[in-house]
Design an enzyme around this catalytic site. Structure first.
Site, PDB file in Angstrom:
ATOM      1  N   ASP A 316       0.820  -1.210   0.000  1.00  0.00           N
ATOM      2  CA  ASP A 316       0.000   0.000   0.000  1.00  0.00           C
ATOM      3  C   ASP A 316       0.856   1.263   0.000  1.00  0.00           C
ATOM      4  O   ASP A 316       1.917   1.320   0.628  1.00  0.00           O
ATOM      5  CB  ASP A 316      -0.900  -0.013   1.240  1.00  0.00           C
ATOM      6  CG  ASP A 316      -1.781   1.219   1.351  1.00  0.00           C
ATOM      7  OD1 ASP A 316      -2.606   1.420   0.443  1.00  0.00           O
ATOM      8  OD2 ASP A 316      -1.622   1.979   2.318  1.00  0.00           O
ATOM      9  N   GLU A 369       1.148  -0.415  -5.108  1.00  0.00           N
ATOM     10  CA  GLU A 369       0.187   0.654  -5.348  1.00  0.00           C
ATOM     11  C   GLU A 369       1.004   1.950  -5.359  1.00  0.00           C
ATOM     12  O   GLU A 369       1.318   2.511  -4.316  1.00  0.00           O
ATOM     13  CB  GLU A 369      -0.885   0.711  -4.260  1.00  0.00           C
ATOM     14  CG  GLU A 369      -1.994   1.698  -4.598  1.00  0.00           C
ATOM     15  CD  GLU A 369      -2.400   2.600  -3.431  1.00  0.00           C
ATOM     16  OE1 GLU A 369      -3.358   3.362  -3.601  1.00  0.00           O
ATOM     17  OE2 GLU A 369      -1.744   2.562  -2.384  1.00  0.00           O
TER      18      GLU A 369
END
Length: 655
Positions: A316, A369
Site C-alpha cells: 500500500d 500501489e
C-alpha cells in the site's frame, strides 16, 4: 557489478547514503530476515519464552494472565542487540500479555508485543500467546502456483473487505472459515482467479479498514483465530483461487499500546516529525534507515507468505514512501543529501524487500500501489528498478473513470483521453484497478458514475468492464462492482446482495462472469498483458472518436481477439474496421445481449472479413455496433498469417 549490503548478498540502491539518520559510517550487521523466530512469544510444553527489542529501556518485564499481571523481569542480552528475553513457566496459548517497559527517563509504559501472533479482540489491546500449528491441505495449489501465477497467465482479482462483504442475519461478523466457503463459491461462479484481502492484520480502529495496523504479525481477531485465517486461505486454494494480502509498510498509528515510542524513544519511527509524521493520515512513518526496522518489515512479509500461504502482497501507498515531501508543504520536510525529495532509505528498503521475497518465494507476486511516474517500479533491482512484479495502473484508472463520467455529448471531444493509456501501457507490468478507493467518500458507485438514464448507466458500466477486460493488463475489481452495487461502499454494512434479483444487476453479473471466462480461455487476452506485441489499435474507414478498435494477440498459434467499443448511446451500423486476417470471426461476446440487459443489437454471432486492406491491415469487415456496447470477436484464421504487429523491442519487459 551490483553493490550489496555487507553480509547479505542483497543488491542495494545506487543512490548513495540512504537517509540522514542512517549516515553514520558503520558496518551494518547481516540481515536477520526471520526475526519472528527469535522475538515475540514462543510457547513450549512448560511455558513461554518472551523476547522484545527495546535497546533504550532501563527495565523490561512481561505482565499477563499467567502471573496475575504482575511484573516478571526480562534480562537484557549481552550481544549488544538491545533485546530483552526470559522464560515464564505456565504461560500457555491463549494467555494475554504485554511488556512493561521503563524508559531511560523513568517513565513506565505497557506495550503490546510487536511480534505477537495473536491479539485480543478490539477494543482490547493486549497480545496473546499463540501456537501457529496448522495442517495444510493445499499441496496441489502450492505445487502448481508458479505456473498459475506466471505473467503470461490470466489474473482477475476480486478485492474484498472481510467485515462488510457478508455478515450473518443479525449483522455480526462471519468467521474466517464461514467466509471461506462462501467466497470460494462466489469467485468460482464469477470466474475470478484471485482474491485480494484488504488489510487483515490487527487494527484497533475498524473504520481504518485495516490500514492503521498495530499487530503486524497477527490476523485481526474480529473474524477468528490465526488457524481460522489459515483455513480461509487453505479453502480458497483448494478451490483453485489465489489469495493476495494488502500489506501496509508505509505508516503506522500512534496508539500508545503499539509501536509508537516503543521504549520511550522513536524506535520504529523517526524522531524528527518532518521525517517521521505523516500529515495526511495522522500516523507515523517507519525509519527505513534502521536495519532493525527493515528486518521487522521484511520478516513480516516473509512471515505472511510462509505461515499463511498467501500468494502475494499488494504493498500500500508506495508513493508516500518514495517521496520525502509527500503530502507536505514547503518547510515541512527535509531534503536528501543531494537536495532532492527522493527517500533513498525507502528505495533501499523496497529493493531489499522485493529481493528477499522473490529469493524465498519466487512463485509469488509483489504488487505496488504507486500513483506517480517513478520509473521502473516493476523492473528488477539489478536493472535499477524497485523490484516489484507488478504495479497498479492508477493513470489508466483516473483517465478512464474521468472519461466514463462525461456526458455522452462531450465524449467525442475527449477521444485522446480514453486512448492515452496505450502510450505507457508497457512501461510497467500493470494491473488495471477499480478498487475500493473509487467507491467511497462521496465518489459514488461505479454505476452511479455513468451518465444518462438507468438503462444507459448500466450499459455504460458494461462497456467500461468490456474495455477493461480487453485492455492490456491484469484486472482488479472491488466487491459489489460485479453486480452493480448502487450505493457507494461503507464498511459498517454489507453489500446489497438483494440487487441480484433485479434484471439489470443480474445482467452485469453475467457479463463479468462471461468476461472472466473469455479472459481465461483466450490466450490473446492475457498472455501478452505486459508485452507491446500483444496489442494494437485497429483502424476504421471513418474516424470515430468514440469508437475504439482493440487488437489483442497471444502466442504464434493463438487466435486473435478484437474488441470494438462504442462509447455513445447510438447504434452504429455499417462500421468498417481493419482486421489482421480475412475469414470468419466469431462474435464471442456482446455486452448488448438481452441476457446482460441489452437491446440485442449485434452481428448474429459472426462476421466475415474480406481481403480488402484498411489502414495498414490486410483485411476488413463491416459490422453493427450496439449502443454503449462492446463486441468481442475471435478469429478462425491461422494466426501465423498475421505480420502487422512489430516484435517487441521493449528492453523493460521481464522474461
Amino acid at each position: 557489478m551490483t553493490a550489496t549490503q555487507p553480509g547479505t548478498g542483497i543488491p542495494s540502491a545506487t543512490h548513495g547514503t540512504p537517509d540522514r539518520e542512517a549516515a553514520a559510517p558503520r558496518r551494518e550487521p547481516a540481515h536477520h530476515l526471520r526475526p519472528f523466530e527469535v522475538l515475540g512469544a514462543h510457547c513450549t510444553a512448560d511455558g513461554t519464552r518472551f523476547a522484545v527489542w527495546a535497546p533504550n529501556a532501563r527495565n523490561v518485564g512481561v505482565i499477563g494472565a499467567f502471573n496475575h499481571w504482575t511484573f516478571h523481569p526480562l534480562q537484557r542480552t549481552d550481544d549488544g542487540s538491545g533485546r530483552w528475553s526470559g522464560f515464564v513457566e505456565g504461560a500457555q496459548p491463549g494467555h494475554a500479555y504485554k511488556y512493561r517497559i521503563e524508559s531511560a527517563s523513568g517513565e513506565w509504559m505497557d506495550k503490546a508485543d510487536p511480534f505477537a501472533f495473536r491479539c485480543e479482540h478490539p477494543p482490547g489491546t493486549a497480545s496473546q500467546v499463540w501456537d501457529l500449528a496448522y495442517e495444510w491441505n493445499d499441496g496441489e495449489w502450492m505445487a502448481a502456483r508458479g505456473k498459475r501465477q506466471g505473467h503470461d497467465q490470466p489474473m482477475s482479482v476480486y478485492e474484498v473487505h472481510l467485515g462488510s462483504w457478508q455478515r450473518d442475519d443479525e449483522g455480526n461478523f462471519l468467521n474466517y472459515r464461514e467466509i471461506a466457503t462462501r467466497l470460494a463459491a462466489h469467485c468460482n461462479a464469477m470466474g475470478f482467479t484471485h482474491v485480494e484481502l484488504m488489510p487483515t492484520t490487527e487494527h484497533p480502529f475498524y473504520g481504518s479498514w485495516g490500514y492503521q495496523c498495530t499487530g503486524y504479525y497477527a490476523p485481526t481477531a474480529r473474524y477468528g483465530t490465526p488457524q481460522d485465517m489459515m483455513a480461509l486461505v487453505d479453502t480458497l486454494h483448494q478451490q483453485g483461487v489465489g489469495v493476495l494480502l494488502d500489506w501496509v509498510a508505509s505508516h503506522f498509528p500512534s496508539d500508545a499500546h503499539a509501536l509508537a515510542r516503543f521504549d520511550g524513544t522513536a524506535l520504529y519511527e523517526h524522531e524528527d516529525p518532518r521525517l517521521g509524521f505523516h500529515p495526511e493520515w495522522n500516523s507515523l512513518i517507519f525509519n527505513y534507515g534502521r536495519y532493525e526496522v527493515r528486518d521487522f518489515l521484511i520478516g513480516n512479509a516473509l512471515f505472511w507468505l510462509e505461515k499463511y500461504h498467501f500468494d502475494g502482497l499488494r504493498v500500500d501507498a508506495v508513493a508516500s514512501m518514495l517521496y520525502l515531501d509527500y503530502a507536505r508543504k514547503p518547510g515541512e520536510w527535509i531534503p536528501n543529501e543531494n537536495g532532492g525529495n527522493q527517500n533513498y532509505a525507502a528505495v533501499k528498503f523496497l529493493q531489499e524487500l522485493n529481493t528477499a521475497v522473490y529469493a524465498h518465494f519466487p512463485d509469488t507476486h509483489m504488487i505496488a500501489e504507486e500513483s506517480t511516474a517513478w520509473p521502473a517500479v516493476s523492473r528488477p533491482v539489478h536493472w535499477g528498478g524497485l523490484g516489484f512484479g507488478m504495479k497498479w495502473n492508477m493513470g489508466w484508472m483516473n483517465d478512464t473513470l474521468r472519461y466514463m463520467g462525461r456526458a455522452h455529448f462531450y465524449r467525442p471531444y475527449h477521444g485522446d483521453d480514453i486512448r492515452f493509456s496505450s502510450v505507457y501501457a508497457f512501461h510497467e507490468n500493470f494491473i488495471l484497478p477499480l478498487s475500493h478507493d473509487e467507491v467511497v467518500y462521496g465518489k459514488g458507485s461505479l454505476v452511479a458514475k455513468q451518465p444518462g438514464d438507468e438503462w444507459q448507466r448500466f450499459a455504460g458500466l458494461r462497456a467500461l468492464y468490456g474495455l477493461m477486460w480487453t485492455h492490456p493488463g491484469k484486472k482488479l475489481l472491488f466487491m459489489g462492482g460485479e453486480f452493480a452495487q448502487l450505493e457507494e461502499w461503507h464498511h459498517e454494512r454489507t453489500l446489497d446482495w438483494h440487487l441480484w434479483a433485479r434484471p439489470l444487476h443480474a445482467g452485469v453479473a453475467r457479463w463479468i462472469s462471461d468476461l472472466n471466462a473469455a479472459y481465461r480461455r483466450w490466450p490473446a487476452l492475457h498472455a501478452n498483458d505486459f508485452r507491446a506485441e500483444g496489442f494494437a489499435w485497429l483502424p476504421f474507414e471513418r474516424h470515430e472518436p468514440t469508437v475504439l478498435g482493440i487488437l489483442r494477440r497471444g502466442g504464434e498459434r493463438d487466435a486473435f481477439v478484437v474488441a470494438i467499443v462504442n462509447l455513445t448511446p447510438e447504434v452504429r451500423l455499417n462500421v468498417r474496421i481493419g482486421l489482421p486476417c480475412a475469414g470468419p470471426w466469431d462474435e464471442i461476446l456482446n455486452s448488448d445481449a438481452p441476457s446482460y440487459g441489452g437491446t440485442g443489437v449485434g452481428n448474429l454471432g459472426r462476421v466475415q472479413a474480406v481481403k480488402e486492406p484498411l489502414g495498414g491491415q490486410p483485411a476488413s469487415t463491416v459490422l453493427a455496433l450496439p449502443p454503449l456496447g462492446v463486441v468481442v470477436l475471435a478469429s478462425r484464421a491461422d494466426p501465423q498469417d498475421f505480420k502487422a504487429l512489430p516484435e517487441s523491442g521493449d528492453p523493460h519487459v521481464r522474461p
